[in-house]
Design a protein around this motif. Sequence first.
Motif, PDB file in Angstrom:
ATOM      1  N   GLY A   8       0.840  -1.188   0.000  1.00  0.00           N
ATOM      2  CA  GLY A   8       0.000   0.000   0.000  1.00  0.00           C
ATOM      3  C   GLY A   8       0.873   1.235   0.000  1.00  0.00           C
ATOM      4  N   PRO A   9       0.356   2.358  -0.485  1.00  0.00           N
ATOM      5  CA  PRO A   9       1.132   3.610  -0.462  1.00  0.00           C
ATOM      6  C   PRO A   9       1.508   3.979   0.967  1.00  0.00           C
ATOM      7  CG  PRO A   9      -0.837   3.844  -1.812  1.00  0.00           C
ATOM      8  CD  PRO A   9      -0.949   2.529  -1.110  1.00  0.00           C
ATOM      9  N   ALA A  10       2.705   4.512   1.131  1.00  0.00           N
ATOM     10  CA  ALA A  10       3.191   4.824   2.481  1.00  0.00           C
ATOM     11  C   ALA A  10       3.901   6.171   2.497  1.00  0.00           C
ATOM     12  CB  ALA A  10       4.140   3.734   2.962  1.00  0.00           C
ATOM     13  N   PHE A  11       3.974   6.742   3.679  1.00  0.00           N
ATOM     14  CA  PHE A  11       4.775   7.945   3.920  1.00  0.00           C
ATOM     15  C   PHE A  11       5.067   8.026   5.410  1.00  0.00           C
ATOM     16  CE2 PHE A  11       0.337   9.162   4.063  1.00  0.00           C
ATOM     17  CZ  PHE A  11       0.235   9.961   5.184  1.00  0.00           C
ATOM     18  N   ILE A  12       6.069   8.824   5.753  1.00  0.00           N
ATOM     19  CA  ILE A  12       6.454   9.002   7.155  1.00  0.00           C
ATOM     20  C   ILE A  12       6.000  10.386   7.600  1.00  0.00           C
ATOM     21  CG2 ILE A  12       8.383   9.210   8.763  1.00  0.00           C
ATOM     22  CD1 ILE A  12       9.825   7.096   7.131  1.00  0.00           C
ATOM     23  N   HIS A  13       5.272  10.413   8.735  1.00  0.00           N
ATOM     24  CA  HIS A  13       4.762  11.676   9.267  1.00  0.00           C
ATOM     25  C   HIS A  13       4.725  11.584  10.792  1.00  0.00           C
ATOM     26  CE1 HIS A  13       2.509  15.378   9.346  1.00  0.00           C
ATOM     27  NE2 HIS A  13       1.584  14.797  10.106  1.00  0.00           N
ATOM     28  N   ASN A  14       5.321  12.558  11.452  1.00  0.00           N
ATOM     29  CA  ASN A  14       5.311  12.640  12.925  1.00  0.00           C
ATOM     30  C   ASN A  14       5.779  11.351  13.588  1.00  0.00           C
ATOM     31  OD1 ASN A  14       4.393  15.264  12.859  1.00  0.00           O
ATOM     32  ND2 ASN A  14       2.249  14.677  13.066  1.00  0.00           N
ATOM     33  N   ASP A  15       6.935  10.863  13.194  1.00  0.00           N
ATOM     34  CA  ASP A  15       7.512   9.639  13.757  1.00  0.00           C
ATOM     35  C   ASP A  15       6.594   8.429  13.627  1.00  0.00           C
ATOM     36  OD1 ASP A  15       9.890  10.857  14.376  1.00  0.00           O
ATOM     37  OD2 ASP A  15       9.362  11.258  16.463  1.00  0.00           O
ATOM     38  N   GLU A  16       5.811   8.402  12.559  1.00  0.00           N
ATOM     39  CA  GLU A  16       4.956   7.265  12.267  1.00  0.00           C
ATOM     40  C   GLU A  16       5.052   6.929  10.787  1.00  0.00           C
ATOM     41  OE1 GLU A  16       1.285   7.526  15.403  1.00  0.00           O
ATOM     42  OE2 GLU A  16       1.081   8.620  13.517  1.00  0.00           O
ATOM     43  N   LEU A  17       5.009   5.650  10.499  1.00  0.00           N
ATOM     44  CA  LEU A  17       4.907   5.174   9.125  1.00  0.00           C
ATOM     45  C   LEU A  17       3.424   4.978   8.853  1.00  0.00           C
ATOM     46  CD1 LEU A  17       6.290   4.072   6.523  1.00  0.00           C
ATOM     47  CD2 LEU A  17       6.163   1.822   7.575  1.00  0.00           C
ATOM     48  N   VAL A  18       2.909   5.741   7.899  1.00  0.00           N
ATOM     49  CA  VAL A  18       1.490   5.681   7.574  1.00  0.00           C
ATOM     50  C   VAL A  18       1.340   4.909   6.270  1.00  0.00           C
ATOM     51  CG1 VAL A  18      -0.599   7.005   7.102  1.00  0.00           C
ATOM     52  CG2 VAL A  18       1.110   7.901   8.689  1.00  0.00           C
ATOM     53  N   ILE A  19       0.581   3.815   6.325  1.00  0.00           N
ATOM     54  CA  ILE A  19       0.319   2.998   5.141  1.00  0.00           C
ATOM     55  C   ILE A  19      -1.175   3.047   4.874  1.00  0.00           C
ATOM     56  CG2 ILE A  19       0.387   0.694   4.148  1.00  0.00           C
ATOM     57  CD1 ILE A  19       2.913   0.190   5.729  1.00  0.00           C
TER      58      ILE A  19
END
Length: 175
Positions: free
Chosen positions: A69-80
Motif C-alpha cells: 500500500g502507499p506509504a509515507f512518514i509523518h510525525n515519527d509514524e509510518l502511515v500505510i
Amino acid sequence: MDTRFLTLMEFQSVYFYKFITLAILVAVGVLLLFALPEMKRAEMAVIIPVLFLLWGRFAVEYVRVNKCGPAFIHNDELVITRDQGHRQIPLTSIRSVASKHSLFMVRRYRSWTDHLAFVQVTLNNGERVFTLAESAVFEYPAGKKTLSAVQAAVLAAKTKSLTSRQQNHEAGRSA
C-alpha cells in the motif's frame, strides 16, 4: 528525509502494468500450447522451463504487490494507506526494514530503467508490512536511498524515545 515511496497514482500505474504483464504471459502460454505439437524436444526443454521461471517469478511479485500500500512518514509514524483504511505505525515499533528488487513491476510510463523495490517493514511483534519504493535497475540494495532514509528515521525515533524515557526517569528520581 529522502523517502521515495510510491504515491497512490503511481500505485494505480503499477496495478495497470501488472494486469498488462499478466495478459502478455497468458498470451504467451496460449501461443505455446498451439506451438507445442510442432516443437522438437530440445526446443521444449529450453522454452518450457524458462517460461515456468518467468510465470513463477511473476506470481511471487503479483502476491507481493497485492500486499503493498502507499506509504509515507509523518510525525515519527509510518502511515500505510489501503482500501480498508490507513494504518499508523510508530517508528519505534519497527524492528527491521529490508528491500527486494522487482523484475516485472517496471514503471514503464517513466522509463525502462525505473524499477520498483518491495520494502518490507518487520515490526517488533513479528508482523510484516509491505510497500513499494523507487529503485534503479542495478541498485544494491534495492531502493537504497529510501531504505537508508527509513532506517535513519527509525533510529532517530528510537533515540528520541530513549532520551525522553531517560529524562522522565531522572525527573522521577529527583522528585
